[in-house]
Design an enzyme around this catalytic site. Structure first.
Site, PDB file in Angstrom:
ATOM      1  N   HIS A 106      53.612 -12.940  75.621  1.00  0.00           N
ATOM      2  CA  HIS A 106      54.923 -12.845  76.263  1.00  0.00           C
ATOM      3  C   HIS A 106      55.872 -13.949  75.793  1.00  0.00           C
ATOM      4  CE1 HIS A 106      53.091  -9.960  79.089  1.00  0.00           C
ATOM      5  NE2 HIS A 106      52.072 -10.816  79.119  1.00  0.00           N
ATOM      6  N   LYS A 125      74.353 -25.922  59.411  1.00  0.00           N
ATOM      7  CA  LYS A 125      73.434 -24.795  59.581  1.00  0.00           C
ATOM      8  C   LYS A 125      72.545 -24.562  58.359  1.00  0.00           C
ATOM      9  CE  LYS A 125      73.069 -22.227  62.445  1.00  0.00           C
ATOM     10  NZ  LYS A 125      73.860 -20.988  62.626  1.00  0.00           N
TER      11      LYS A 125
END
Length: 453
Positions: free
Chosen positions: A160, A287
């Site tokens: 999960h 980035k």
């Protein structure tokens, strides 16, 4: 209609197709890619015709030499594809007739474009399947190499997307090696069913000429011949199977890509992908984006879409050949191109990944990852599993409430031995059953895959 086009099927017609129809119905703009297999099929067919006396030995030699010359022209870029000749078959046949004359007109004896295209696609697809298997194994080797390099690196395993239990990074990587191994098996299955020669099936009802189909099939490297002429010219199951195998391989690629994307984020920080396999931002100078992994994840959608196209194309299609089947090629070509390029670039990217051991070890040191081991400890002491599960769950809640470490609470309640359960290395070493991530098991699996690959 051009004279060259009239020679293919124009005898019945008094006028040629409209320009819009030519543009709408031609396929040579994409099926030219089949030229090598079309020529190979034609050479084998010519030898088959010569074997039963439908071509003389001299004519057969002339046909083969003419086709070889055309192949060289195509490969050199000198060949001019003509839309008026509709497809790859008629372009090559028309060129052959221009080159060698009457002998070229005999080549189509005993065959139809229906069994011709079915043969071409099978030959092309078998070759692409072999390429796919090689690229998958290249990717598997890259995964195994990284696993071997990181054989001692501990990281959290997730369910999960929540930290669950500790594993070795190598064990996680080898999970993908297993997945891609199944993909190789699926492609091999597809190749096996594609490996039958339809030549001799004609348009749908075979031919009155006594062709030796098995001889022609052997020349082309097929394992045998198809047994029903109607099925042979209309069967595209092998294309659907290829799409399905490619789609599932794409799913595995997307899962691997997603792990790499997550692991390379600041939130995880488990890996750094080399600059050559990332891109920057046009506005944010800091980035470093995992674009190659993201594209690999995104291209899976193309593979899924092409599978659905192939299934939809065949739905309710009556026997035998219908022009709808012309639409099977472009998605097939695209899926093969997409799969092969994605497998290749992901394998290359894996060879240029740096693992941040400090981050991995820190994440794996969370004592909550070994809560199940504490349950097992209590079970070994005689406590029923459900009671042990409940007891450890209560202990975890107390740990969170009091901000006291779980190992400290466990040692206080169940003795010093319970506190020692939270040694990650000891916990991994204890996972020795088949398939579990003990260092010994993982090293054995790496050795197995290295031998196999």
């Amino acid at each position: 209609m051009k004279k060259s086009a009239q020679r293919t099927w124009g005898g019945r017609f008094t006028a040629g197709p409209a320009e819009a129809v030519k543009a709408f119905s031609e396929s040579v703009s994409f099926d030219w890619r089949l030229y090598q297999h079309d020529i190979a099929g034609s050479i084998a067919h010519a030898k088959g015709l010569a074997k039963v006396g439908l071509l003389t030995k001299a004519e057969g030699t002339k046909v083969e030499r003419g086709l070889r010359a055309i192949e060289r022209e195509i490969e050199s870029g000198k060949f001019k594809w003509d839309r008026d000749c509709e497809d790859v078959h008629m372009n090559i046949e028309a060129a052959l007739v221009r080159k060698i004359g009457a002998a070229g007109k005999k080549l189509h004896t005993g065959r139809s474009r229906n069994d011709q295209i079915a043969t071409d696609i099978r030959l092309w697809l078998i070759a692409k399947i072999h390429s796919a298997e090689q690229e998958i194994q290249h990717l598997q080797r890259a995964l195994v190499a990284l696993a071997e390099k990181e054989c001692d690196t501990v990281m959290p395993g997730y369910t999960h997307l929540q930290r669950a239990q500790p594993v070795l990074l190598a064990h996680h990587l080898l999970a993908y090696v297993e997945m891609f191994g199944r993909d190789v098996g699926r492609f091999a299955d597809c190749a096996k069913r594609a490996n039958l020669c339809p030549l001799g099936s004609g348009a749908l009802a075979g031919t009155t000429h006594k062709l030796d189909r098995a001889y022609v099939a052997k020349l082309l490297g097929f394992a045998g011949v198809t047994q029903n002429s109607m099925d042979a010219v209309s069967d595209r199951d092998f294309i659907v199977e290829f799409h399905a195998a490619a789609a599932l391989a794409g799913a595995h690629l997307s899962r691997l890509a997603e792990d790499l994307i997550l692991w390379s984020s600041a939130e995880f920080g488990f890996i750094t992908i080399a600059d050559a396999y990332t891109t920057g931002s046009s506005i944010m100078p800091q980035k470093k984006n995992p674009d190659i992994a993201e594209l690999a994840r995104g291209k899976t959608g193309r593979l899924y879409g092409n599978l659905m196209q192939a299934l939809t194309l065949l739905k309710s299609l009556p026997l035998t050949y219908n022009r709808d089947l012309q639409e099977d090629k472009q998605p097939l070509f695209e899926s093969a191109d997409t799969l092969l390029s994605t497998l290749h670039v992901v394998a290359e990217m894996l060879s240029h990944i740096h693992v941040n051991h400090v981050k991995c070890e820190a994440a794996a040191s969370d004592p909550l990852l070994l809560a199940t081991d504490l349950v097992d400890f209590l079970v070994k002491k005689g406590m029923p599993f459900r009671d042990a599960h409940h007891a450890v769950g209560a202990l975890v809640a107390e740990s969170e409430k009091t901000h006291t470490s779980l190992p400290k609470l466990a040692a206080k309640k169940y003795g010093p031995a319970a506190g020692k359960v939270f040694d990650v290395r000891h916990a991994l070493a204890a996972r020795t059953i088949i398939g579990a991530p003990s260092p010994k098991n993982v090293r054995a699996q790496i050795a197995r895959w290295k031998r196999f690959l």
